[in-house]
Design an enzyme around this catalytic site. Structure first.
Site, PDB file in Angstrom:
ATOM      1  N   GLN A 107      39.925  43.201  41.668  1.00  0.00           N
ATOM      2  CA  GLN A 107      39.238  41.966  41.289  1.00  0.00           C
ATOM      3  C   GLN A 107      38.480  41.409  42.493  1.00  0.00           C
ATOM      4  O   GLN A 107      37.782  40.420  42.384  1.00  0.00           O
ATOM      5  CB  GLN A 107      40.249  40.916  40.815  1.00  0.00           C
ATOM      6  CG  GLN A 107      41.017  41.342  39.593  1.00  0.00           C
ATOM      7  CD  GLN A 107      42.202  40.431  39.346  1.00  0.00           C
ATOM      8  OE1 GLN A 107      42.058  39.351  38.796  1.00  0.00           O
ATOM      9  NE2 GLN A 107      43.380  40.848  39.783  1.00  0.00           N
ATOM     10  N   ASP A 110      35.069  42.085  47.985  1.00  0.00           N
ATOM     11  CA  ASP A 110      34.852  42.157  49.433  1.00  0.00           C
ATOM     12  C   ASP A 110      34.557  43.551  49.977  1.00  0.00           C
ATOM     13  O   ASP A 110      34.326  43.706  51.171  1.00  0.00           O
ATOM     14  CB  ASP A 110      36.062  41.540  50.156  1.00  0.00           C
ATOM     15  CG  ASP A 110      37.379  42.150  49.706  1.00  0.00           C
ATOM     16  OD1 ASP A 110      37.415  43.334  49.328  1.00  0.00           O
ATOM     17  OD2 ASP A 110      38.401  41.426  49.733  1.00  0.00           O
ATOM     18  N   HIS A 125      35.068  42.679  39.340  1.00  0.00           N
ATOM     19  CA  HIS A 125      34.280  41.438  39.451  1.00  0.00           C
ATOM     20  C   HIS A 125      33.066  41.619  40.353  1.00  0.00           C
ATOM     21  O   HIS A 125      32.537  40.649  40.888  1.00  0.00           O
ATOM     22  CB  HIS A 125      35.149  40.289  39.960  1.00  0.00           C
ATOM     23  CG  HIS A 125      36.206  39.877  38.976  1.00  0.00           C
ATOM     24  ND1 HIS A 125      37.351  39.211  39.348  1.00  0.00           N
ATOM     25  CD2 HIS A 125      36.274  40.039  37.637  1.00  0.00           C
ATOM     26  CE1 HIS A 125      38.092  38.988  38.267  1.00  0.00           C
ATOM     27  NE2 HIS A 125      37.458  39.481  37.217  1.00  0.00           N
ATOM     28  N   CYS A 136      18.591  44.687  32.648  1.00  0.00           N
ATOM     29  CA  CYS A 136      18.596  46.130  32.352  1.00  0.00           C
ATOM     30  C   CYS A 136      19.810  46.834  32.946  1.00  0.00           C
ATOM     31  O   CYS A 136      20.009  48.019  32.711  1.00  0.00           O
ATOM     32  CB  CYS A 136      17.300  46.780  32.823  1.00  0.00           C
ATOM     33  SG  CYS A 136      17.212  47.020  34.608  1.00  0.00           S
ATOM     34  N   CYS A 159      14.159  42.780  40.035  1.00  0.00           N
ATOM     35  CA  CYS A 159      14.461  44.153  39.637  1.00  0.00           C
ATOM     36  C   CYS A 159      13.216  45.030  39.769  1.00  0.00           C
ATOM     37  O   CYS A 159      12.141  44.669  39.295  1.00  0.00           O
ATOM     38  CB  CYS A 159      14.980  44.150  38.203  1.00  0.00           C
ATOM     39  SG  CYS A 159      15.420  45.786  37.605  1.00  0.00           S
ATOM     40  N   ASN A 227      53.955  41.000  45.291  1.00  0.00           N
ATOM     41  CA  ASN A 227      53.288  39.704  45.486  1.00  0.00           C
ATOM     42  C   ASN A 227      54.168  38.822  46.366  1.00  0.00           C
ATOM     43  O   ASN A 227      55.387  38.958  46.389  1.00  0.00           O
ATOM     44  CB  ASN A 227      53.044  39.023  44.127  1.00  0.00           C
ATOM     45  CG  ASN A 227      51.990  37.929  44.213  1.00  0.00           C
ATOM     46  OD1 ASN A 227      52.097  36.978  44.997  1.00  0.00           O
ATOM     47  ND2 ASN A 227      50.938  38.061  43.419  1.00  0.00           N
TER      48      ASN A 227
HETATM   49  P1  NAD Z   1      44.537  34.586  43.169  1.00  0.00           P
HETATM   50  O1  NAD Z   1      44.033  33.777  44.313  1.00  0.00           O
HETATM   51  O2  NAD Z   1      44.573  33.963  41.826  1.00  0.00           O
HETATM   52  O3  NAD Z   1      46.015  35.099  43.506  1.00  0.00           O
HETATM   53  C1  NAD Z   1      46.332  35.748  44.705  1.00  0.00           C
HETATM   54  C2  NAD Z   1      47.794  36.142  44.644  1.00  0.00           C
HETATM   55  O4  NAD Z   1      48.105  36.916  45.783  1.00  0.00           O
HETATM   56  C3  NAD Z   1      48.745  34.947  44.642  1.00  0.00           C
HETATM   57  O5  NAD Z   1      49.693  35.170  43.634  1.00  0.00           O
HETATM   58  C4  NAD Z   1      49.374  34.973  46.044  1.00  0.00           C
HETATM   59  O6  NAD Z   1      50.720  34.577  46.019  1.00  0.00           O
HETATM   60  C5  NAD Z   1      49.301  36.425  46.393  1.00  0.00           C
HETATM   61  N1  NAD Z   1      49.176  36.726  47.820  1.00  0.00           N
HETATM   62  C6  NAD Z   1      48.414  36.112  48.761  1.00  0.00           C
HETATM   63  N2  NAD Z   1      48.499  36.753  49.947  1.00  0.00           N
HETATM   64  C7  NAD Z   1      49.385  37.790  49.751  1.00  0.00           C
HETATM   65  C8  NAD Z   1      49.897  38.832  50.583  1.00  0.00           C
HETATM   66  N3  NAD Z   1      49.536  38.959  51.880  1.00  0.00           N
HETATM   67  N4  NAD Z   1      50.761  39.722  50.034  1.00  0.00           N
HETATM   68  C9  NAD Z   1      51.142  39.624  48.734  1.00  0.00           C
HETATM   69  N5  NAD Z   1      50.693  38.663  47.899  1.00  0.00           N
HETATM   70  C10 NAD Z   1      49.807  37.762  48.400  1.00  0.00           C
HETATM   71  O7  NAD Z   1      43.695  35.932  43.181  1.00  0.00           O
HETATM   72  P2  NAD Z   1      43.295  36.885  41.977  1.00  0.00           P
HETATM   73  O8  NAD Z   1      44.438  37.109  41.086  1.00  0.00           O
HETATM   74  O9  NAD Z   1      42.615  38.046  42.608  1.00  0.00           O
HETATM   75  O10 NAD Z   1      42.208  36.032  41.173  1.00  0.00           O
HETATM   76  C11 NAD Z   1      41.243  35.242  41.826  1.00  0.00           C
HETATM   77  C12 NAD Z   1      39.793  35.605  41.576  1.00  0.00           C
HETATM   78  O11 NAD Z   1      39.049  35.258  42.743  1.00  0.00           O
HETATM   79  C13 NAD Z   1      39.540  37.051  41.395  1.00  0.00           C
HETATM   80  O12 NAD Z   1      38.733  37.126  40.281  1.00  0.00           O
HETATM   81  C14 NAD Z   1      38.740  37.523  42.611  1.00  0.00           C
HETATM   82  O13 NAD Z   1      37.546  38.145  42.159  1.00  0.00           O
HETATM   83  C15 NAD Z   1      38.291  36.282  43.294  1.00  0.00           C
HETATM   84  N6  NAD Z   1      38.505  36.271  44.766  1.00  0.00           N
HETATM   85  C16 NAD Z   1      38.203  37.373  45.508  1.00  0.00           C
HETATM   86  C17 NAD Z   1      38.420  37.376  46.864  1.00  0.00           C
HETATM   87  C18 NAD Z   1      38.077  38.627  47.650  1.00  0.00           C
HETATM   88  O14 NAD Z   1      37.150  39.346  47.283  1.00  0.00           O
HETATM   89  N7  NAD Z   1      38.836  38.924  48.707  1.00  0.00           N
HETATM   90  C19 NAD Z   1      38.953  36.253  47.501  1.00  0.00           C
HETATM   91  C20 NAD Z   1      39.242  35.119  46.715  1.00  0.00           C
HETATM   92  C21 NAD Z   1      39.013  35.159  45.341  1.00  0.00           C
HETATM   93 ZN    ZN Z   2      16.111  45.120  35.475  1.00  0.00          ZN
END
Ligand code: NAD
Ligand code: ZN
Length: 262
Positions: A107, A110, A125, A136, A159, A227
């Protein structure tokens, strides 16, 4: 704990088609904050969550304004592009090299799984290193565009095929997941017999459906959740195994255990 890690290592070693679903938690140890963890951006600043919901609409109504905001944010939060993988990403990449993990559905936007060497990654995502045409479906490497120069000329990146304004290839709230991406992810979930679910709160749908689908299908997969805190997956009994802790510590321990068994 040690016993649990041994058992999980055995399950992975004997799996036919293991996959991983990852969330923002696997990247916090690379210095990128998550949204809903204890130090999450939204937990500390709920206003940011409201803003997130407006970005996609802004792109649709005013693509140039959207791009000016994106460049301004990059100036302020510029860290993501320069972040480096942490032991969580490297451990998952190693499991792919061992032919244990067949796919990662992440998800995160990065690009850190790819930077760590994983090849089979579905960026559910999107990914900040790409631009996408929502008309397109064409996808471009961000390096193909000098965005600041284009904006300075009073234009927007568009595009090369259909001229529609391009957007960062990241899925904002209220924006649908691109169909091709959704279909590929679902087919991996249907195929898997083991799913590692690491560092996700499992609150964002449709990604949060995947462990539930994997668990409830006719040939249920084993769900291994890692987690820092319990989630709805733990509480609803979706997870067959739950290890509480940092993914940057636990995932390498699992890899070490597998190496000992081989
Ligand atoms: P979330 O923020 O909802 O949940 C993160 C989870 O990870 C939490 O439950 C937290 O307790 C746990 N966590 C944090 N650090 C940890 C570690 N070191 N070890 C184990 N667990 C740990 O994130 P999500 O479920 O990915 O959903 C959030 C949305 O935000 C996603 O859609 C994502 O695309 C986006 N997002 C992406 C980034 C990124 O690209 N790095 C950063 C922030 C949010
Ligand atoms: Zn296009």
């Amino acid at each position: 704990m040690e016993e649990k890690i041994k058992e999980i290592a055995k399950i992975l070693l004997n799996s036919r088609y293991a996959i991983a679903l990852t969330g923002a938690g696997v990247s916090t140890e690379s210095g990128i904050p998550d949204f809903r963890g204890p130090d999450g951006l939204w937990i500390k600043n709920p206003e940011l969550e409201r803003k997130e919901y407006e970005i996609y609409e802004k792109f649709l109504l005013d693509p140039r304004g959207y791009w000016i905001d994106v460049m301004e944010e990059r100036r302020i939060f510029g860290g993501i592009e320069n972040a480096m993988p942490n032991p969580s990403h490297y451990a998952l990449a190693e499991l792919e090299k061992m032919n244990i993990i067949k796919y990662i559905i992440t998800q995160n936007i990065d690009n850190l799984h790819q930077k760590a060497g994983s090849k089979n990654v579905i960026d559910f995502h999107g990914n900040i290193s790409r631009l996408r045409c929502i008309k397109c479906g064409n996808v471009y490497d961000i390096k193909e565009f000098d965005i600041q120069r284009i904006l300075n000329e009073g234009k927007v990146p568009s595009c090369k095929k259909c001229s529609f304004p391009l957007k960062l290839d990241v899925v904002y709230f209220n924006e649908p997941i691109p169909r091709d991406v959704y279909k590929k992810a679902l087919s991996e979930v249907i195929e898997c017999d083991v799913m590692i679910v690491a560092g996700t709160s499992a609150e964002v749908y449709p990604a949060a459906e995947f462990p539930r689908i994997a668990k409830n299908k006719s040939n249920p997969a084993k769900i291994i959740e890692i987690n820092a805190e319990e989630t709805s997956l733990t509480r609803e009994g979706i997870s067959d195994y739950f290890i509480k802790g940092k993914t940057g510590k636990i995932l390498p321990q699992i890899v070490d255990e597998i190496k000992k068994m081989k």
